[in-house]
Enzyme design. Structure first.
Site, PDB file in Angstrom:
ATOM      1  N   ASP A  38       0.802  -1.237   0.000  1.00  0.00           N
ATOM      2  CA  ASP A  38       0.000   0.000   0.000  1.00  0.00           C
ATOM      3  C   ASP A  38       0.831   1.282   0.000  1.00  0.00           C
ATOM      4  O   ASP A  38       1.798   1.389   0.758  1.00  0.00           O
ATOM      5  CB  ASP A  38      -0.840   0.112   1.280  1.00  0.00           C
ATOM      6  CG  ASP A  38      -1.617  -1.114   1.619  1.00  0.00           C
ATOM      7  OD1 ASP A  38      -1.704  -2.008   0.782  1.00  0.00           O
ATOM      8  OD2 ASP A  38      -2.133  -1.166   2.748  1.00  0.00           O
ATOM      9  N   TRP A  62       5.701 -10.627   1.389  1.00  0.00           N
ATOM     10  CA  TRP A  62       5.192  -9.809   2.481  1.00  0.00           C
ATOM     11  C   TRP A  62       5.803 -10.314   3.789  1.00  0.00           C
ATOM     12  O   TRP A  62       5.912 -11.524   4.005  1.00  0.00           O
ATOM     13  CB  TRP A  62       3.664  -9.933   2.522  1.00  0.00           C
ATOM     14  CG  TRP A  62       2.993  -9.071   3.537  1.00  0.00           C
ATOM     15  CD1 TRP A  62       2.582  -7.778   3.356  1.00  0.00           C
ATOM     16  CD2 TRP A  62       2.612  -9.437   4.861  1.00  0.00           C
ATOM     17  NE1 TRP A  62       1.988  -7.322   4.503  1.00  0.00           N
ATOM     18  CE2 TRP A  62       1.998  -8.317   5.445  1.00  0.00           C
ATOM     19  CE3 TRP A  62       2.756 -10.592   5.633  1.00  0.00           C
ATOM     20  CZ2 TRP A  62       1.502  -8.313   6.747  1.00  0.00           C
ATOM     21  CZ3 TRP A  62       2.266 -10.594   6.928  1.00  0.00           C
ATOM     22  CH2 TRP A  62       1.642  -9.467   7.475  1.00  0.00           C
ATOM     23  N   SER A  98      -0.409   0.257   7.502  1.00  0.00           N
ATOM     24  CA  SER A  98      -0.680   1.459   6.713  1.00  0.00           C
ATOM     25  C   SER A  98      -1.183   2.638   7.537  1.00  0.00           C
ATOM     26  O   SER A  98      -1.755   2.479   8.609  1.00  0.00           O
ATOM     27  CB  SER A  98      -1.700   1.138   5.622  1.00  0.00           C
ATOM     28  OG  SER A  98      -1.060   0.389   4.612  1.00  0.00           O
ATOM     29  N   GLU A 221     -10.505  -1.855   4.235  1.00  0.00           N
ATOM     30  CA  GLU A 221      -9.124  -1.457   4.453  1.00  0.00           C
ATOM     31  C   GLU A 221      -8.898  -0.067   3.842  1.00  0.00           C
ATOM     32  O   GLU A 221      -9.603   0.361   2.926  1.00  0.00           O
ATOM     33  CB  GLU A 221      -8.163  -2.472   3.814  1.00  0.00           C
ATOM     34  CG  GLU A 221      -8.287  -3.862   4.444  1.00  0.00           C
ATOM     35  CD  GLU A 221      -7.174  -4.818   4.061  1.00  0.00           C
ATOM     36  OE1 GLU A 221      -6.918  -4.956   2.849  1.00  0.00           O
ATOM     37  OE2 GLU A 221      -6.563  -5.417   4.966  1.00  0.00           O
TER      38      GLU A 221
END
Ligand code: FRU
Length: 496
Positions: A38, A62, A98, A221
């Site tokens: 992101d 990730w 984020s 999200e």
């Protein structure tokens, strides 16, 4: 710089030398090496645009999320400036998730989610068991950030919310700071919840400003609420929406709810959810208002659970081009590439007016390019262009008259994306091709299609008009490689 940040920087330096350049973006933001997801902290501070991003420097998978950081004077020429946030404090031990960035009168403040697995060992964790909280980190120079000693600034979700409690987006309105967060309610509905603060450190819960209906998923999200062209827009990235026809075909979606937000009731009244980009790879858009008053948005140009062939090359993920957003009179969101992107143009490689009935191979090796296409298509059934990407594979973009849709087909499994579109008297597209991505913008900005693709040689350009003759006007510009031509100081060293 903390020890963790120095270790991550050193790792990036080592990885940079080893990376295979074949699919590395030449004018999009990507991490120097390793994983990127992101966009975070899209902002303007002290004369520069700043973009941070979810980042794992140690591998192309990730992992424990850091914040990478790039900055630019003009939204086009970016420079890596190192790692802004590393996880590992008691409140963010398993990730700095984020969030956003604001200029608090000269104190550049990052607001982010601390992620903490409940299991003692992060490698054997059950990913469903975690806690999330909200934190801040501050900087005076815009480059070096210090986490606030009083973190977390919001220690736990409100009583009506579950532990899915993340992705703070902060803005100022009439002297107060507001924060919108993504949250799954205890009732199983996704919601965007609102907090208010006088100082970014003490926050009051104001309740949900909008929540999902039966169709819009179980968790939102990366929410972003902003005012634009006299409306309010809530951008959300829902988990759990069902595919319907050509809609919502990706693993998760990113879309908008357009309406009106009332600062006295803290509620958003809005219309229906609409996907913001119709390609395979667009997620978690974050916007900022720049000093010119423009609303600029950048997304993650990839999708959870997609194949990411570049991972074998030592990196994964890129951000989309910056886009200028608007809302039409009838409440549709539009996105156009920011005007500054014209500065990327190096050479006009092709400028051609031609009638096409059937197929025309232009023979042009497109490379990394901007393509401007204007097609007068009376009578034709399918008109557009195709990129030959090698091994009998193609990326095709076309207007399908019978379906009334703009279509992108990148081949392979689940290769097609289609969006309802009314081109009027001509198909006018502006297309950006990088080494492993394509972004298609219609002239109105009402439809954009963004997808990754993985060529085995630089794409070549073919035009086609099936079922009739069409008049094509095509311009192709080669584009600058900002990471190599601009003399960036960071070891983003794709020397092959
Ligand atoms: C969205 C997201 C966010 C979270 C981050 C973790 O892609 O899942 O909700 O903060 O990624 O990397």
């Amino acid at each position: 710089m903390s020890d963790n940040a120095s270790a991550a920087e050193a790792e990036l330096g080592r990885k940079g030398w080893k990376m295979n350049p074949r699919w590395r973006p030449s004018y999009h933001i990507t991490a120097p090496a390793g994983w990127l997801s992101d966009p975070n902290g899209v902002s303007w501070f002290a004369g520069y645009y700043h973009v941070f991003y979810q980042h794992y420097p140690y591998s192309s998978e990730w992992g424990l999320m850091h914040w990478g950081h790039a900055m630019s004077p003009d939204l086009v020429h970016w420079r890596h400036v190192g790692i802004a946030l590393t996880p590992g404090d008691p409140y963010d031990k398993n990730g700095c998730y984020s969030g956003s960035a604001v200029d608090n009168d000269g104190e550049f403040t990052l607001v982010y989610t601390g992620h903490n697995f409940v299991e003692p060992d992060p490698l054997t964790h059950d990913r469903a068991r975690f806690t999330q909280n909200q934190n801040i980190a501050v900087s005076r120079d815009g480059v070096n950030f210090v986490k606030y000693a009083g973190n977390p600034v919001i220690a736990e979700p409100p009583p009506d919310g579950t532990h899915h409690f993340r992705d703070p987006k902060v803005w100022r309105h009439e002297g107060a700071w507001y924060m919108v967060l993504g949250n799954a309610g205890v009732d199983g509905r996704a919601r965007a919840i609102l907090y208010r603060s006088a100082d970014l450190r003490n926050w009051d819960y104001l309740g949900p400003l909008a929540e999902s209906d039966a169709t819009t998923g179980s968790m939102w999200e990366c929410p972003d609420l902003f005012e634009l062209d006299g409306r309010h827009v809530l951008a959300i990235s829902p988990i759990g929406m069902k595919a319907v026809g050509d809609d919502n075909l990706n693993q998760h979606q990113t879309g908008s709810l357009v309406g009106s937000f009332d600062y006295s009731t803290h509620r958003l009244s809005h219309g229906t959810f609409s996907e913001m980009d119709r390609g395979h790879d667009f997620y978690a858009i974050q916007t900022t208002q720049d000093p010119d008053g423009r609303r600029i948005g950048i997304g993650w140009m990839q999708m959870w659970d997609s194949a990411m062939p570049e991972q074998v090359d030592g990196w994964a993920g890129a951000l989309t081009l910056p886009r200028e957003l608007h809302v039409t009179e009838d409440n549709h969101l539009t996105m156009q590439p920011v005007a500054e992107l014209e500065h990327l143009r190096v050479d006009l490689r092709m400028s051609r007016q031609v009638s096409v009935g059937g197929e025309l191979d232009t023979g042009l090796e497109v490379g990394t390019a901007e393509i401007l296409l204007d097609v007068q298509f009376q009578g034709a059934q399918r008109v557009g262009f195709r990129l030959d990407i090698g091994d009998q594979r193609y990326v095709t973009v076309c207007w399908d008259e019978a379906a009334g849709k703009l279509e992108l087909d990148r081949g392979g499994v689940d290769g097609v994306r289609r969006a309802p579109f009314a081109p009027g008297d001509a198909l006018r597209l502006r297309v950006f091709v990088d080494r492993s991505s394509i972004e298609v913008f219609t002239d109105s900005g009402l439809v954009t299609i963004t997808s990754r693709f993985y060529p085995s040689h630089p794409p070549t350009l073919e035009l086609f008009s099936d079922g009739g003759v069409s008049q094509f006007s095509v311009e192709v510009f080669s584009l600058q490689d900002i990471w190599h031509d601009a003399g960036n100081g960071h070891p983003d060293l794709e020397t092959g």
